[in-house]
Design an enzyme around this catalytic site. Structure first.
Site, PDB file in Angstrom:
ATOM      1  N   GLU A 106      -7.842  -5.146  -0.587  1.00 25.35           N
ATOM      2  CA  GLU A 106      -8.335  -5.898  -1.736  1.00 25.35           C
ATOM      3  C   GLU A 106      -8.284  -7.413  -1.510  1.00 25.35           C
ATOM      4  OE1 GLU A 106      -9.990  -4.066  -3.270  1.00 25.35           O
ATOM      5  OE2 GLU A 106      -9.018  -2.816  -4.777  1.00 25.35           O
ATOM      6  N   HIS A 134       0.848  -1.191   0.000  1.00 24.82           N
ATOM      7  CA  HIS A 134       0.000   0.000   0.000  1.00 24.82           C
ATOM      8  C   HIS A 134       0.879   1.235   0.000  1.00 24.82           C
ATOM      9  CE1 HIS A 134      -3.190   2.823   1.075  1.00 24.82           C
ATOM     10  NE2 HIS A 134      -4.023   1.900   0.620  1.00 24.82           N
TER      11      HIS A 134
END
Ligand code: ACO
Length: 322
Positions: free
Chosen positions: A276, A217
């Site tokens: 996700e 991320h």
């Protein structure tokens, strides 16, 4: 300089506050409509009626989306609408996504999430399913100045309006480095197939320079806090769905092997599980086809995009980096 008060992310600590509240507090206790009220500064008005209106308008447009990826079909649908308030686009994204999947007519009397699930699947969801989907949509509704939201703000800063901003944001969301990752997470699980094959498969991918979908991320340097929230929602479903056991056991093995391999691969860079990964498991358990995951993401995120359009129009100037 562009800033927002809609959410606050502490990447080093793995903390996310949306509209002032920790994401862990919102999840399971707040509906998407209630969160919209906080992000927009006023409660949504007649969202059910807006769904009905969107359905009437979009039933002539959605056939043109045949053959497109669902998120592109939703972008086409949004582009076909006249300018309107945030409700118009929040309704349209849900109706278009559902329309591309199943296409039941909206029931304005239902809550937004329950009606979206019913329209998409052609049958009313169980309370546990509606609760899990509500948790998902609330959890992903707002996340600071991520790529799609930033795109929405640039467009809103030109005073182009909410529809143009949402259409642009849908374009940015599609990419696999942003909202397009969860489908490929399932492809990875399918290819691995068995827990004992995870380490070898992952090592092979990293050796050939590929990225593991659902990990890493830009902001979080620890585990994305939304992962735990979504895994808790999955636990709610697991209690009534024994068929999920094998999939979740495989996912646990793949996650553990990926974290070990990523730590060896990039000792200088903490790469942890992102939203996700958990999204893929949750949306699959709810019966959404993987190619629709990015569009379902937008059903929640459009609420945040609209909040940013309002904030930009109120406080911002034209965004024009040198
Ligand atoms: N697998 C393997 N290596 C990775 C991964 C990964 N998932 N993520 C980052 N890296 C490596 C990169 O290759 C990069 O190496 P380099 O410097 O040699 O090029 C290095 O780590 C950079 O790490 P970051 O600076 O932390 O990553 P960046 O901010 O550029 O990218 C991103 C973040 C796009 C999310 C990245 O981690 C990624 O591609 N992940 C996989 C796709 C994914 O899961 N996307 C969903 C994100 S969540 C969301 O948008 C809702």
């Amino acid at each position: 300089m562009i800033a927002t008060t809609l959410s606050r992310i502490e990447g080093e600590l793995g903390e996310l506050r949306i509209a002032g509240s920790p994401v862990e507090e919102l999840a399971g206790r707040t509906t998407l409509e209630e969160l919209a009220a906080r992000l927009w500064g006023r409660p949504p008005q007649e969202l059910g009626e807006w769904r009905a209106r969107a359905w009437h308008r979009l039933r002539h447009v959605l056939p043109l989306a045949r053959g497109l990826a669902p998120v592109d079909g939703v972008r086409l649908a949004v582009s076909a609408l006249p300018e309107g308030p945030p409700e118009a686009f929040t309704a349209a994204v849900a109706v278009a996504t559902a329309g591309l999947l199943g296409g039941e007519r909206p029931d304005p009397a239902l809550g937004h999430t329950a009606d979206f699930l019913r329209m998409a699947r052609g049958a009313v969801g169980t309370p546990a399913e509606v609760a899990a989907l509500e948790t998902y949509l609330v959890t992903v509704a707002e996340h600071g100045l991520n790529a799609s939201t930033f795109a929405a703000r640039v467009i809103a800063s030109t005073r182009a309006g909410t529809g143009a901003a949402v259409a642009g944001a849908l374009g940015a969301l599609k990419g696999p480095l942003h909202g397009g990752a969860p489908g490929p997470v399932l492809d990875m699980l399918d290819e691995i197939g068995r827990p004992d094959r995870a380490s070898e498969w992952i090592a092979d991918r990293l050796r050939s320079g590929e990225r593991l979908m659902g990990f890493g991320h830009r902001i979080y340097r620890v585990r994305d806090p939304r992962v735990a929230v979504l895994r808790a929602a999955l636990e709610g479903l697991r209690r009534e769905r024994r068929d999920l056991e094998a999939r979740l056991a495989l996912a646990d093995a793949v996650e553990a092997a990926a974290l070990q391999a990523l730590a060896r691969h990039r000792p200088d860079r903490r790469l942890d599980t992102n939203v996700e990964f958990a999204t893929a498991l949750l949306l699959e358990a709810l019966g959404f086809p993987r190619e629709s995951f990015t569009a379902v993401f937008a059903v929640g995120r459009v609420v945040g995009w609209c909040g940013h359009v309002l904030e930009q129009e109120r406080d911002g100037r034209l965004i024009r980096p040198a």
